[in-house]
Design a protein around this motif. Structure first.
Motif, PDB file in Angstrom:
ATOM      1  N   LEU A   1       0.835  -1.202   0.000  1.00 11.52           N
ATOM      2  CA  LEU A   1       0.000   0.000   0.000  1.00 11.52           C
ATOM      3  C   LEU A   1       0.870   1.252   0.000  1.00 11.52           C
ATOM      4  O   LEU A   1       0.577   2.225  -0.720  1.00 11.52           O
ATOM      5  N   ASP A   2       1.932   1.238   0.788  1.00  8.61           N
ATOM      6  CA  ASP A   2       2.857   2.379   0.811  1.00  8.61           C
ATOM      7  C   ASP A   2       3.498   2.586  -0.555  1.00  8.61           C
ATOM      8  O   ASP A   2       3.654   3.715  -1.022  1.00  8.61           O
ATOM      9  N   GLU A   3       3.877   1.482  -1.188  1.00 10.24           N
ATOM     10  CA  GLU A   3       4.502   1.554  -2.512  1.00 10.24           C
ATOM     11  C   GLU A   3       3.548   2.170  -3.528  1.00 10.24           C
ATOM     12  O   GLU A   3       3.924   3.067  -4.289  1.00 10.24           O
ATOM     13  N   VAL A   4       2.296   1.727  -3.533  1.00 10.57           N
ATOM     14  CA  VAL A   4       1.307   2.299  -4.449  1.00 10.57           C
ATOM     15  C   VAL A   4       1.104   3.774  -4.109  1.00 10.57           C
ATOM     16  O   VAL A   4       1.007   4.618  -5.004  1.00 10.57           O
ATOM     17  N   GLY A   5       1.074   4.098  -2.821  1.00 10.71           N
ATOM     18  CA  GLY A   5       0.926   5.488  -2.401  1.00 10.71           C
ATOM     19  C   GLY A   5       2.032   6.378  -2.946  1.00 10.71           C
ATOM     20  O   GLY A   5       1.774   7.504  -3.396  1.00 10.71           O
ATOM     21  N   ARG A   6       3.255   5.885  -2.925  1.00 10.85           N
ATOM     22  CA  ARG A   6       4.383   6.660  -3.463  1.00 10.85           C
ATOM     23  C   ARG A   6       4.283   6.820  -4.981  1.00 10.85           C
ATOM     24  O   ARG A   6       4.797   7.787  -5.538  1.00 10.85           O
ATOM     25  N   GLU A   7       3.634   5.880  -5.645  1.00 11.33           N
ATOM     26  CA  GLU A   7       3.503   5.910  -7.104  1.00 11.33           C
ATOM     27  C   GLU A   7       2.303   6.733  -7.588  1.00 11.33           C
ATOM     28  O   GLU A   7       2.161   6.947  -8.793  1.00 11.33           O
ATOM     29  N   LEU A   8       1.461   7.209  -6.676  1.00 14.23           N
ATOM     30  CA  LEU A   8       0.226   7.888  -7.086  1.00 14.23           C
ATOM     31  C   LEU A   8       0.457   9.081  -8.018  1.00 14.23           C
ATOM     32  O   LEU A   8      -0.287   9.230  -8.996  1.00 14.23           O
ATOM     33  N   PRO A   9       1.459   9.939  -7.788  1.00 14.33           N
ATOM     34  CA  PRO A   9       1.647  11.050  -8.737  1.00 14.33           C
ATOM     35  C   PRO A   9       1.925  10.567 -10.172  1.00 14.33           C
ATOM     36  O   PRO A   9       1.372  11.118 -11.131  1.00 14.33           O
ATOM     37  N   ILE A  10       2.714   9.526 -10.300  1.00 15.49           N
ATOM     38  CA  ILE A  10       3.018   8.977 -11.632  1.00 15.49           C
ATOM     39  C   ILE A  10       1.768   8.313 -12.215  1.00 15.49           C
ATOM     40  O   ILE A  10       1.463   8.475 -13.399  1.00 15.49           O
TER      41      ILE A  10
ATOM     42  N   PHE B   1      -2.826   7.921 -15.962  1.00 10.86           N
ATOM     43  CA  PHE B   1      -4.271   7.778 -16.132  1.00 10.86           C
ATOM     44  C   PHE B   1      -4.879   9.013 -16.801  1.00 10.86           C
ATOM     45  O   PHE B   1      -5.843   8.898 -17.552  1.00 10.86           O
ATOM     46  N   ALA B   2      -4.316  10.196 -16.547  1.00 17.68           N
ATOM     47  CA  ALA B   2      -4.820  11.418 -17.179  1.00 17.68           C
ATOM     48  C   ALA B   2      -4.605  11.379 -18.689  1.00 17.68           C
ATOM     49  O   ALA B   2      -5.387  11.963 -19.445  1.00 17.68           O
ATOM     50  N   ALA B   3      -3.575  10.693 -19.122  1.00 14.73           N
ATOM     51  CA  ALA B   3      -3.277  10.584 -20.553  1.00 14.73           C
ATOM     52  C   ALA B   3      -4.071   9.466 -21.227  1.00 14.73           C
ATOM     53  O   ALA B   3      -4.069   9.355 -22.454  1.00 14.73           O
TER      54      ALA B   3
ATOM     55  N   THR C   1      -7.424   6.902  -7.224  1.00 11.06           N
ATOM     56  CA  THR C   1      -6.142   7.441  -6.764  1.00 11.06           C
ATOM     57  C   THR C   1      -6.352   8.486  -5.676  1.00 11.06           C
ATOM     58  O   THR C   1      -5.628   8.491  -4.677  1.00 11.06           O
ATOM     59  N   ASP C   2      -7.335   9.353  -5.840  1.00  7.33           N
ATOM     60  CA  ASP C   2      -7.634  10.358  -4.810  1.00  7.33           C
ATOM     61  C   ASP C   2      -8.067   9.695  -3.507  1.00  7.33           C
ATOM     62  O   ASP C   2      -7.646  10.098  -2.417  1.00  7.33           O
ATOM     63  N   PHE C   3      -8.901   8.672  -3.628  1.00 10.06           N
ATOM     64  CA  PHE C   3      -9.387   7.944  -2.449  1.00 10.06           C
ATOM     65  C   PHE C   3      -8.222   7.329  -1.675  1.00 10.06           C
ATOM     66  O   PHE C   3      -8.126   7.477  -0.458  1.00 10.06           O
ATOM     67  N   LEU C   4      -7.338   6.659  -2.393  1.00  8.55           N
ATOM     68  CA  LEU C   4      -6.205   6.018  -1.722  1.00  8.55           C
ATOM     69  C   LEU C   4      -5.308   7.054  -1.044  1.00  8.55           C
ATOM     70  O   LEU C   4      -4.880   6.863   0.091  1.00  8.55           O
ATOM     71  N   GLU C   5      -5.079   8.154  -1.717  1.00 12.64           N
ATOM     72  CA  GLU C   5      -4.260   9.223  -1.138  1.00 12.64           C
ATOM     73  C   GLU C   5      -4.931   9.826   0.099  1.00 12.64           C
ATOM     74  O   GLU C   5      -4.284  10.016   1.134  1.00 12.64           O
TER      75      GLU C   5
END
Length: 158
Positions: free
Chosen positions: A44-53, A58-60, A77-81
């Motif tokens: 979960l921490d790893e995914v959290g660190r990857e959220l900006p990327i 996903f925006a693209a 992504t917003d929910f997890l953050e």
């Protein structure tokens, strides 16, 4: 590599409530639940660190066959953050783990249907995301209210 027709048939079979010999689970919902339960706090921490990327990736993303997918991924992504930061404390461990699983599945290079398959490449990804949203619909509805977002704009229901 599976053919497009074979991949669609596989998705149909495991979407139903019966045993699938290929993956050993009864449904996509069970697959999500079982896979997510294997995630550790470190995952979960790893995914959290990857959220900006992930947000940039996903925006693209533009998949006209799945028009809500981009918005759904943004919500996840917003929910997890927000749950990790304690901004939205109402997310359960299961909803957080399943959200992280769905996000990881989206960026997996090898999934049930390769993303490069025209027309259906994101069908499995969309199904995983929709399953997570459906399994924790009450939590995500509350989260949408919290973020002042209309659930109807995010959900896959008409």
């Amino acid at each position: 590599m599976r053919s497009a027709n074979g991949s669609l048939e596989f998705l149909r079979r495991i979407s139903r409530r019966r045993r699938s010999a290929q993956c050993g689970v009864e449904s996509i919902s069970e697959y999500v639940e079982q896979s997510a339960s294997l995630l550790t706090p470190e995952h979960l921490d790893e995914v959290g660190r990857e959220l900006p990327i992930l947000n940039l990736q996903f925006a693209a993303l533009s998949v006209r066959q799945f028009p809500h997918l981009q918005q759904q991924l943004k919500l996840l992504t917003d929910f997890l953050e927000d749950t990790a930061a304690g901004v939205f404390p109402d997310g359960s461990e299961a909803s957080r783990k399943e959200t992280a699983f769905a996000l990881r599945y989206m960026v997996k290079e090898a999934d049930i249907i390769p993303d490069s398959v025209p027309e259906i490449g994101y069908a499995d990804d969309s199904l995983i995301v929709r399953t997570v949203l459906s399994r924790h619909q009450d939590v995500f509805r509350d989260y949408c209210r919290f973020r002042k977002t209309r659930w109807s704009k995010i959900s896959f229901a008409p």
